[in-house]
Design a protein around this motif. Structure first.
Motif, PDB file in Angstrom:
ATOM      1  N   ASN A 191      -2.175  -0.333  10.751  1.00 53.42           N
ATOM      2  CA  ASN A 191      -2.480   0.841  10.284  1.00 53.42           C
ATOM      3  C   ASN A 191      -1.155   1.851   9.615  1.00 53.42           C
ATOM      4  N   SER A 192      -0.087   1.170  10.266  1.00 53.17           N
ATOM      5  CA  SER A 192       0.892   2.861  10.305  1.00 53.17           C
ATOM      6  C   SER A 192       0.738   3.200   9.169  1.00 53.17           C
ATOM      7  N   PRO A 193       1.104   4.146   8.932  1.00 60.38           N
ATOM      8  CA  PRO A 193       1.484   5.119   7.755  1.00 60.38           C
ATOM      9  C   PRO A 193       2.608   4.744   7.087  1.00 60.38           C
ATOM     10  N   ASN A 194       3.519   4.188   7.944  1.00 55.04           N
ATOM     11  CA  ASN A 194       4.965   3.466   7.222  1.00 55.04           C
ATOM     12  C   ASN A 194       4.469   2.455   5.885  1.00 55.04           C
ATOM     13  N   VAL A 195       3.663   1.534   5.826  1.00 58.31           N
ATOM     14  CA  VAL A 195       2.916   0.657   4.717  1.00 58.31           C
ATOM     15  C   VAL A 195       2.687   1.557   3.572  1.00 58.31           C
ATOM     16  N   LEU A 196       2.658   2.467   3.269  1.00 56.99           N
ATOM     17  CA  LEU A 196       2.719   3.317   1.984  1.00 56.99           C
ATOM     18  C   LEU A 196       4.073   3.787   1.552  1.00 56.99           C
ATOM     19  N   LYS A 197       5.222   3.163   2.370  1.00 54.05           N
ATOM     20  CA  LYS A 197       6.152   3.224   1.896  1.00 54.05           C
ATOM     21  C   LYS A 197       6.836   2.156   0.616  1.00 54.05           C
ATOM     22  N   LYS A 198       6.200   0.797   0.781  1.00 59.02           N
ATOM     23  CA  LYS A 198       6.657  -0.178  -0.023  1.00 59.02           C
ATOM     24  C   LYS A 198       5.478  -1.229  -0.277  1.00 59.02           C
ATOM     25  N   LYS A 199       4.864  -1.202  -1.889  1.00 56.67           N
ATOM     26  CA  LYS A 199       4.075  -1.646  -2.077  1.00 56.67           C
ATOM     27  C   LYS A 199       4.152  -3.684  -2.192  1.00 56.67           C
ATOM     28  N   TYR A 200       3.416  -3.994  -1.155  1.00 56.87           N
ATOM     29  CA  TYR A 200       3.686  -5.458  -0.826  1.00 56.87           C
ATOM     30  C   TYR A 200       2.368  -5.888  -0.945  1.00 56.87           C
ATOM     31  N   GLY A 201       1.754  -4.972  -1.444  1.00 56.82           N
ATOM     32  CA  GLY A 201      -0.221  -6.204  -1.816  1.00 56.82           C
ATOM     33  C   GLY A 201       0.112  -7.295  -2.472  1.00 56.82           C
ATOM     34  N   SER A 202       0.790  -7.681  -3.015  1.00 56.97           N
ATOM     35  CA  SER A 202       0.761  -8.789  -3.928  1.00 56.97           C
ATOM     36  C   SER A 202       1.005  -9.977  -3.043  1.00 56.97           C
ATOM     37  N   ILE A 203       2.768  -9.460  -2.147  1.00 55.54           N
ATOM     38  CA  ILE A 203       3.418 -10.087  -0.913  1.00 55.54           C
ATOM     39  C   ILE A 203       1.641 -10.556   0.499  1.00 55.54           C
ATOM     40  N   ILE A 204       1.374  -9.858   0.573  1.00 55.49           N
ATOM     41  CA  ILE A 204       0.412  -9.756   2.073  1.00 55.49           C
ATOM     42  C   ILE A 204      -0.678 -10.604   1.186  1.00 55.49           C
ATOM     43  N   ASP A 205      -1.570 -10.660   0.078  1.00 55.97           N
ATOM     44  CA  ASP A 205      -2.343 -11.268  -0.391  1.00 55.97           C
ATOM     45  C   ASP A 205      -2.160 -12.544  -0.149  1.00 55.97           C
ATOM     46  N   SER A 206      -0.782 -12.975  -0.385  1.00 60.41           N
ATOM     47  CA  SER A 206      -0.113 -14.496  -1.163  1.00 60.41           C
ATOM     48  C   SER A 206       0.085 -15.340   0.359  1.00 60.41           C
ATOM     49  N   TYR A 207      -0.219 -14.451   1.278  1.00 62.39           N
ATOM     50  CA  TYR A 207      -0.282 -15.342   2.755  1.00 62.39           C
ATOM     51  C   TYR A 207      -1.477 -16.002   2.520  1.00 62.39           C
TER      52      TYR A 207
END
Length: 214
Positions: A12-28
């Motif tokens: 839940n770090s604010p750092n997650v907003l630095k990159k748009k990794y949504g589709s990558i994360i959901d591919s796991y």
């Protein structure tokens, strides 16, 4: 639990907003999220999928629209496993249709003291946080583990915060500020504590027990 699956743990770090990794994360194959892991409004950054929810006391995490209600993950009907921090974590207020009824307890159990995780937390001055416990627990069950969004408050000089704080704040204040302030006072979220946890992460990465999504 299939050890061959690809697993990602989203912090839940604010750092997650630095990159748009949504589709990558959901591919796991398996996505694990921690505590208050709201995805609404952040889908392009952190995705939507949640297979395992690892949480501490529900009373600490409130629904952003109703302070009398506890937070429940979006799309909670798809959750396959529930990991709780300790045996004292009560999960009585979950929705009646919540799909998991038999949670796995990560910490302060006889099983924990018998497994290999103790060597990583022996030197911590404070108890390990839910995020660190989740990362360590995942290495017991899975061989391909990636983590994302874990800074342990080192990016904010020890100020406890999260990626959703600004979106949910009203007049500069968030419903969880009081809780976060108490956590900081306990030294649980100090810079020194964060640095100690980061050293554990580096150790795990060096041993090829985890990878970091960068």
């Amino acid at each position: 639990m299939d050890k061959n699956v690809k697993v990602i743990i989203v912090g839940n770090s604010p750092n997650v907003l630095k990159k748009k990794y949504g589709s990558i994360i959901d591919s796991y194959d398996i996505v694990i999220r921690i505590n208050k892991c709201t995805t609404n409004g952040f889908e392009e950054y952190i995705g939507t999928k949640t297979d395992i929810w690892a949480t501490t006391h529900l009373k600490y995490h409130k629904d952003p629209n109703d302070n009398d209600k506890i937070f429940i993950p979006n799309n909670y009907q798809d959750i396959k496993q529930l990991w709780r921090r300790t045996p004292k974590v009560k999960l009585n207020n979950l929705p009646s249709d919540f799909p998991v009824t038999n949670p796995y307890t990560m910490f302060k159990t006889k099983e924990f003291h018998k497994n290999k995780l103790n060597i990583y937390i022996d030197n911590l001055k404070n108890e390990p946080c839910t995020g660190l416990l989740t990362i360590l627990t995942s290495t017991l069950f899975y061989q391909d583990v990636t983590i994302h969004g874990f800074s342990f408050y080192t990016e904010s000089s020890g100020n406890v915060t999260s990626y959703y704080r600004e979106l949910e704040s009203q007049h500069g204040k968030h419903r969880e500020d009081k809780y976060w302030k108490n956590v900081k006072k306990s030294n649980f979220a100090s810079i020194a504590s964060g640095n100690d946890k980061q050293k554990i992460i580096t150790n795990l990465e060096t041993k090829n027990l985890i990878k970091i999504l960068k």
